[in-house]
Design a protein around this motif. Structure first.
Motif, short mmCIF file in Angstrom:
data_model
loop_
_atom_site.label_atom_id
_atom_site.label_comp_id
_atom_site.label_asym_id
_atom_site.label_seq_id
_atom_site.Cartn_x
_atom_site.Cartn_y
_atom_site.Cartn_z
N GLN A 121 0.82 -1.21 0.00
CA GLN A 121 0.00 0.00 0.00
C GLN A 121 0.86 1.26 0.00
OE1 GLN A 121 -2.14 0.65 3.62
NE2 GLN A 121 -3.60 2.09 2.72
N LEU A 122 1.98 1.23 0.70
CA LEU A 122 2.81 2.43 0.86
C LEU A 122 3.84 2.62 -0.26
CD1 LEU A 122 3.51 2.26 4.70
CD2 LEU A 122 1.97 3.83 3.52
N TRP A 158 -15.72 -5.85 6.29
CA TRP A 158 -15.60 -7.21 5.73
C TRP A 158 -14.90 -8.14 6.72
CZ3 TRP A 158 -13.37 -8.28 0.13
CH2 TRP A 158 -13.54 -9.64 -0.17
N TRP A 159 -13.80 -7.64 7.29
CA TRP A 159 -13.04 -8.43 8.26
C TRP A 159 -13.91 -8.80 9.45
CZ3 TRP A 159 -7.62 -6.56 10.41
CH2 TRP A 159 -7.09 -7.55 11.24
N MET A 160 -14.63 -7.83 10.02
CA MET A 160 -15.43 -8.09 11.21
C MET A 160 -16.63 -9.00 10.91
SD MET A 160 -13.90 -6.84 13.77
CE MET A 160 -12.37 -7.25 12.90
N VAL A 161 -17.21 -8.86 9.73
CA VAL A 161 -18.32 -9.75 9.36
C VAL A 161 -17.81 -11.19 9.26
CG1 VAL A 161 -19.89 -10.37 7.48
CG2 VAL A 161 -19.71 -7.99 8.21
N SER A 162 -16.66 -11.38 8.63
CA SER A 162 -16.08 -12.72 8.53
C SER A 162 -15.77 -13.27 9.92
CB SER A 162 -14.80 -12.68 7.69
OG SER A 162 -15.06 -12.26 6.37
N SER A 166 -10.61 1.54 3.33
CA SER A 166 -10.33 1.08 4.70
C SER A 166 -11.60 0.72 5.48
CB SER A 166 -9.53 2.13 5.46
OG SER A 166 -8.27 2.32 4.86
N PRO A 167 -12.66 1.55 5.45
CA PRO A 167 -13.88 1.17 6.17
C PRO A 167 -14.47 -0.15 5.66
CG PRO A 167 -13.93 3.50 5.61
CD PRO A 167 -12.77 2.91 4.88
N CYS A 174 -6.24 -7.15 1.79
CA CYS A 174 -5.67 -7.11 0.44
C CYS A 174 -6.23 -5.97 -0.39
CB CYS A 174 -5.88 -8.44 -0.27
SG CYS A 174 -7.60 -8.85 -0.64
N LEU A 175 -7.43 -5.49 -0.02
CA LEU A 175 -8.03 -4.37 -0.76
C LEU A 175 -7.21 -3.09 -0.59
CD1 LEU A 175 -11.85 -4.81 -0.01
CD2 LEU A 175 -10.59 -5.49 -2.06
N LEU A 176 -6.42 -3.03 0.47
CA LEU A 176 -5.64 -1.82 0.73
C LEU A 176 -4.57 -1.57 -0.32
CD1 LEU A 176 -5.12 -2.21 4.59
CD2 LEU A 176 -6.76 -0.73 3.43
N VAL A 177 -4.22 -2.58 -1.09
CA VAL A 177 -3.13 -2.42 -2.06
C VAL A 177 -3.62 -1.85 -3.39
CG1 VAL A 177 -1.93 -4.36 -1.00
CG2 VAL A 177 -3.29 -4.75 -3.05
N LEU A 178 -4.93 -1.67 -3.54
CA LEU A 178 -5.44 -1.11 -4.79
C LEU A 178 -4.92 0.32 -4.96
CD1 LEU A 178 -9.14 -2.38 -4.75
CD2 LEU A 178 -7.23 -3.25 -6.11
N PRO A 179 -4.27 0.62 -6.08
CA PRO A 179 -3.69 1.95 -6.28
C PRO A 179 -4.74 3.06 -6.17
CG PRO A 179 -2.91 0.42 -7.95
CD PRO A 179 -4.01 -0.28 -7.21
N CYS A 180 -4.43 4.06 -5.39
CA CYS A 180 -5.25 5.27 -5.22
C CYS A 180 -6.57 5.03 -4.49
CB CYS A 180 -5.55 5.93 -6.57
SG CYS A 180 -4.07 6.36 -7.51
N LEU A 181 -6.95 3.77 -4.30
CA LEU A 181 -8.24 3.48 -3.68
C LEU A 181 -8.11 2.84 -2.31
CD1 LEU A 181 -10.18 2.00 -6.75
CD2 LEU A 181 -10.38 4.30 -5.79
#
Length: 290
Positions: free
Chosen positions: A149-150, A246-250, A240-241, A228-235
């Motif tokens: 991401q960074l 998604w994490w908490m639902v799982s 993050s929300p 893994c969604l955090l690595v999408l460029p610019c998005l």
């Protein structure tokens, strides 16, 4: 019970190489529901039923009651128990435990399983090593996804500094990048531990079926693949929300399955600690600002 390499059915087959692909297997590679399978003596056909939490025989070495042969669980053929043939009897073999190649390949398979079937993955973790496997998985996710991401941000500013001739700028940005990655990964891991522990406390206070703190924490960690969604460029930052939800639902669905609680209570146990931490953080920030 199927070969993890070629998917060949291994029921009623003496442990050893898979008849289809030659991949070695033994009953201890799999986990069963207690009493759901029978381990058969190859001398007299006497059946024995696993009573451990993994559905294995206890003890694993013993003398056959009928023919008095010395038996080892990992040398006995396994078959479904009558009455279980139409219901789930085999616990999911996690990609990390199964023989799926090197660490990177197994990690990628774990990410896919965490995204597609988090409940099966959490339920299928080996009871004796669930926390160890889940912790390694979480650490890998936190480092890899925060690092990816960074990269665009630091690469952009670092390249600019090099272009204008700032001496040793690449070293400065490399060190800064590693510090940021380490900080974000550490914060993620600590937050997962705190939130998971509080979720377990809620389950205990609510007098739900207690499968142990390690199972709750491992469920929190092993459902972390939405990062893994955090690595999408610019998005990534803006997603993050969605990642947290998604994490908490799982995690909540895994709690419902593992602890046998209601869906409402599982979601409450999953979301309440995180919301409490968020509210306290915002309140602390406001107080310090004032």
């Amino acid at each position: 019970m199927k070969c993890p390499k070629c998917d060949y059915s291994l029921w009623n087959i003496t442990p050893g190489p898979c008849p289809e692909c030659g991949q070695p297997f033994q009953p201890s590679d799999f986990e069963f529901k207690p009493g759901a399978v029978a381990f058969t003596c190859d001398g007299c056909g006497q059946d024995y039923y696993g009573s451990s939490r993994q559905g294995h025989l206890e003890p694993e070495s013993f003398e056959c009651l009928s023919c008095h042969r010395s038996l080892e669980m990992n040398s006995m053929a396994v078959r479904p128990t009558v009455g279980f043939s139409g219901s789930p009897m085999l616990r999911q073999v996690t990609p990390w435990k199964a023989r799926h190649g090197n660490v990177i390949k197994r990690w990628i398979l774990m990410v896919g399983a965490s995204l597609a079937s988090p409940v099966r993955l959490a339920s299928g973790l080996p009871v004796d090593r669930c926390l160890q496997i889940a912790f390694v998985f979480l650490v890998g996710n936190a480092i890899v996804f925060s690092g990816l991401q960074l990269i665009p941000f630091f690469a952009f500013f670092g390249f600019g500094m090099i272009q204008i001739g700032v001496p040793q700028s690449w070293l400065f940005f490399l060190v800064t990048y590693l510090i940021w990655v380490g900080s974000i990964a550490t914060a993620t891991i600590v937050l997962a531990f705190i939130s998971g522990s509080l979720s377990h406390l809620i389950l205990v206070v609510g007098r739900q079926r207690d499968e142990g703190l390690s199972r709750t924490l491992s469920s929190m960690m092993v459902t972390s693949a939405p990062m893994c969604l955090l690595v999408l460029p610019c998005l990534g930052v803006y997603l993050s929300p969605a990642v947290v939800i998604w994490w908490m639902v799982s995690f909540a669905l895994a709690l419902e399955s593992l602890h046998g609680t209601s869906k409402f209570f599982a979601f409450f146990a999953a979301f309440a600690p995180l919301l409490s931490i968020l509210i306290l953080s915002v309140a602390s920030g406001i107080v310090l600002y004032i």
